[in-house]
Design a protein around this motif. Sequence first.
Motif, PDB file in Angstrom:
ATOM      1  N   ASP A 101      34.653  44.929  43.872  1.00 22.53           N
ATOM      2  CA  ASP A 101      35.074  46.393  44.208  1.00 22.53           C
ATOM      3  C   ASP A 101      34.902  46.647  45.640  1.00 22.53           C
ATOM      4  O   ASP A 101      33.905  46.607  46.295  1.00 22.53           O
ATOM      5  N   SER A 102      36.000  46.603  46.342  1.00 26.78           N
ATOM      6  CA  SER A 102      37.161  46.503  46.005  1.00 26.78           C
ATOM      7  C   SER A 102      38.115  45.100  46.624  1.00 26.78           C
ATOM      8  O   SER A 102      37.525  44.727  47.570  1.00 26.78           O
ATOM      9  N   LEU A 157      38.714  44.103  38.925  1.00 27.14           N
ATOM     10  CA  LEU A 157      38.967  44.144  40.335  1.00 27.14           C
ATOM     11  C   LEU A 157      39.374  45.403  40.549  1.00 27.14           C
ATOM     12  O   LEU A 157      40.329  46.030  39.969  1.00 27.14           O
ATOM     13  N   THR A 158      38.867  46.147  41.582  1.00 27.15           N
ATOM     14  CA  THR A 158      39.582  47.447  41.883  1.00 27.15           C
ATOM     15  C   THR A 158      40.355  47.671  43.357  1.00 27.15           C
ATOM     16  O   THR A 158      40.052  46.671  44.099  1.00 27.15           O
ATOM     17  N   ALA A 184      34.761  50.619  36.648  1.00 27.27           N
ATOM     18  CA  ALA A 184      34.077  49.100  36.684  1.00 27.27           C
ATOM     19  C   ALA A 184      32.475  49.200  36.508  1.00 27.27           C
ATOM     20  O   ALA A 184      32.447  48.077  35.820  1.00 27.27           O
ATOM     21  N   VAL A 236      32.568  42.198  38.306  1.00 26.92           N
ATOM     22  CA  VAL A 236      33.301  43.131  39.252  1.00 26.92           C
ATOM     23  C   VAL A 236      33.468  42.835  40.580  1.00 26.92           C
ATOM     24  O   VAL A 236      32.535  42.552  41.224  1.00 26.92           O
ATOM     25  N   TYR A 264      27.904  42.593  39.817  1.00 32.05           N
ATOM     26  CA  TYR A 264      28.666  43.516  40.547  1.00 32.05           C
ATOM     27  C   TYR A 264      28.980  42.931  41.976  1.00 32.05           C
ATOM     28  O   TYR A 264      27.941  43.017  42.877  1.00 32.05           O
ATOM     29  N   GLU A 294      42.739  50.342  45.752  1.00 32.70           N
ATOM     30  CA  GLU A 294      43.047  51.657  46.119  1.00 32.70           C
ATOM     31  C   GLU A 294      44.670  51.655  46.450  1.00 32.70           C
ATOM     32  O   GLU A 294      45.092  50.838  47.059  1.00 32.70           O
ATOM     33  N   SER A 352      30.154  44.033  45.564  1.00 35.00           N
ATOM     34  CA  SER A 352      30.816  45.170  46.255  1.00 35.00           C
ATOM     35  C   SER A 352      30.833  45.219  47.645  1.00 35.00           C
ATOM     36  O   SER A 352      29.879  44.493  48.445  1.00 35.00           O
ATOM     37  N   LYS A 399      37.509  54.544  40.143  1.00 35.90           N
ATOM     38  CA  LYS A 399      37.658  53.110  39.868  1.00 35.90           C
ATOM     39  C   LYS A 399      36.442  52.610  39.737  1.00 35.90           C
ATOM     40  O   LYS A 399      36.061  51.618  39.072  1.00 35.90           O
ATOM     41  N   THR A 400      35.431  52.887  40.717  1.00 37.19           N
ATOM     42  CA  THR A 400      34.284  52.322  40.786  1.00 37.19           C
ATOM     43  C   THR A 400      33.308  52.685  39.536  1.00 37.19           C
ATOM     44  O   THR A 400      32.526  51.852  39.043  1.00 37.19           O
TER      45      THR A 400
END
Length: 474
Positions: free
Chosen positions: A354-355, A390-391, A274, A352, A290, A393, A292, A270-271
């Motif tokens: 994350d996450s 967007l990430t 992105a 982005v 980004y 899990e 994070s 995923k990372t």
Amino acid sequence: MERISTYVPNLDDILNGGLPQHSMILIAGVPGSGKTVLASQIAYSNATPDRKALILTTVSEPMSRIIQFTQEFTFFSLEKVNQAVIYEDLGPVVLEGNGEHALAHVIERVMEVQPSLLVIDSFKAIHDMADSPAALRRTLYRLAASLATLPCTALLVGEYEADEFLSEPEASIVDGIIELINQPIGLRDYRSLRVRKLRGSGYRSGEHSFRISREGIVIFPRFVTPSTPVRYTVSQERVPTGIPGLDELLHGGLLRGTTTLIAGDPGVGKTVTALHFLLNGARVNEPGAYISFQEDPNQLAQIARNFGFDIESLQAQGTVNMFYTSPVELDIDEHWLRIVDAVERVKARRVVIDSIGDLEAGARRDPDRYFNYVYSLVQWFKNQGVTAMLTAEIGQMFGTDLVLTGRGISHIADNLIALRYVPIGREVRRAITVLSTRGSAHSNEVREYRISEKWGPQIGDPISGAFSLFERQS
């Protein structure tokens, strides 16, 4: 309506421009919630020798201790003490008489000093010494009437438990009520401010988090969508991800201004996906930010370097902003202002996060806050024409079922891409599929997803047995 600034960061915005001039405001909250800090910050920021602030202390805390602790803040000015900020201890007056007698003395001092700002800390001590609620109401009314003849704004500070003040006489007489809340959640204390009343004026409702530092109180307004939707033209422009094969699955790329949720197993890519989306954009002069929570900038720089990207050079060129925040004790409203700053600093066209799951931990005080926050975030990206990724899990690694969780977040995103591990023979491979693209066609194929340092992420051949999809809302 004329107003005076509080000079407390972001509080004037919540109050629609500041405190109504010549009003009487009750600052209520439990002990230790920041009431004295707030009142002192407003007083010192406004006081001048020509527009004095009169601070009257009572039996809740000695005047010397209030001055001692106020000196620790940068808004304190020793030169203003007794010149622009006048202190007086009402403790002996309160102890010798009753609440009505103390308020009568307050009226006398106000008429003598003629302050532009009056602070009574704590008014609750005077309230508790009153002979009766009726007597307190009569005397408080006389105080309000006296202040009405002067260009004076009054702040009444009081220790009240939650909603206790609503049934007290002062709640109906004052023009405004600002409640400070200090609520323990897990291992941290969550501080917030709520305007409960502001006569003749609108204000931004709800709880707004704040922090206390050496600079005083800083408030972080609750992030919400505008009450009136922003009008914009839906773009049909395609934004290529730059990942070989993925743009073909997306029929040319993502639509400009849409938000894509990349959901997948831990460590499935995923990372990496992105990061390539962002950095491939920067290579064609499309700036990106980004955001994070898991990977710090050093780790991300090394990951990017493995794939041939030089993040330091892109940052120096002003095309990439790598912003990291620890998810520990994260406050999402405070973090929102930092997201805006990170985006605006490079005029980002791609973003982005994350996450997205780390934001949920920062909203655990309110079960609905996470959903509302992400919805507002996605709408803000649309209004700004930002294409976001967007990430998130998902669980059940190596299972055949794909369970999308997170309070309906998958429905907020415009596009949904799923990544899974799939065992094939003696190997574990990655699989990718595009589940939805709002307003756009896309491929329904499930393909192998290959990641190597030499070639980066690439879409491979069709693969079977990776997904049996259902959704579960929580």
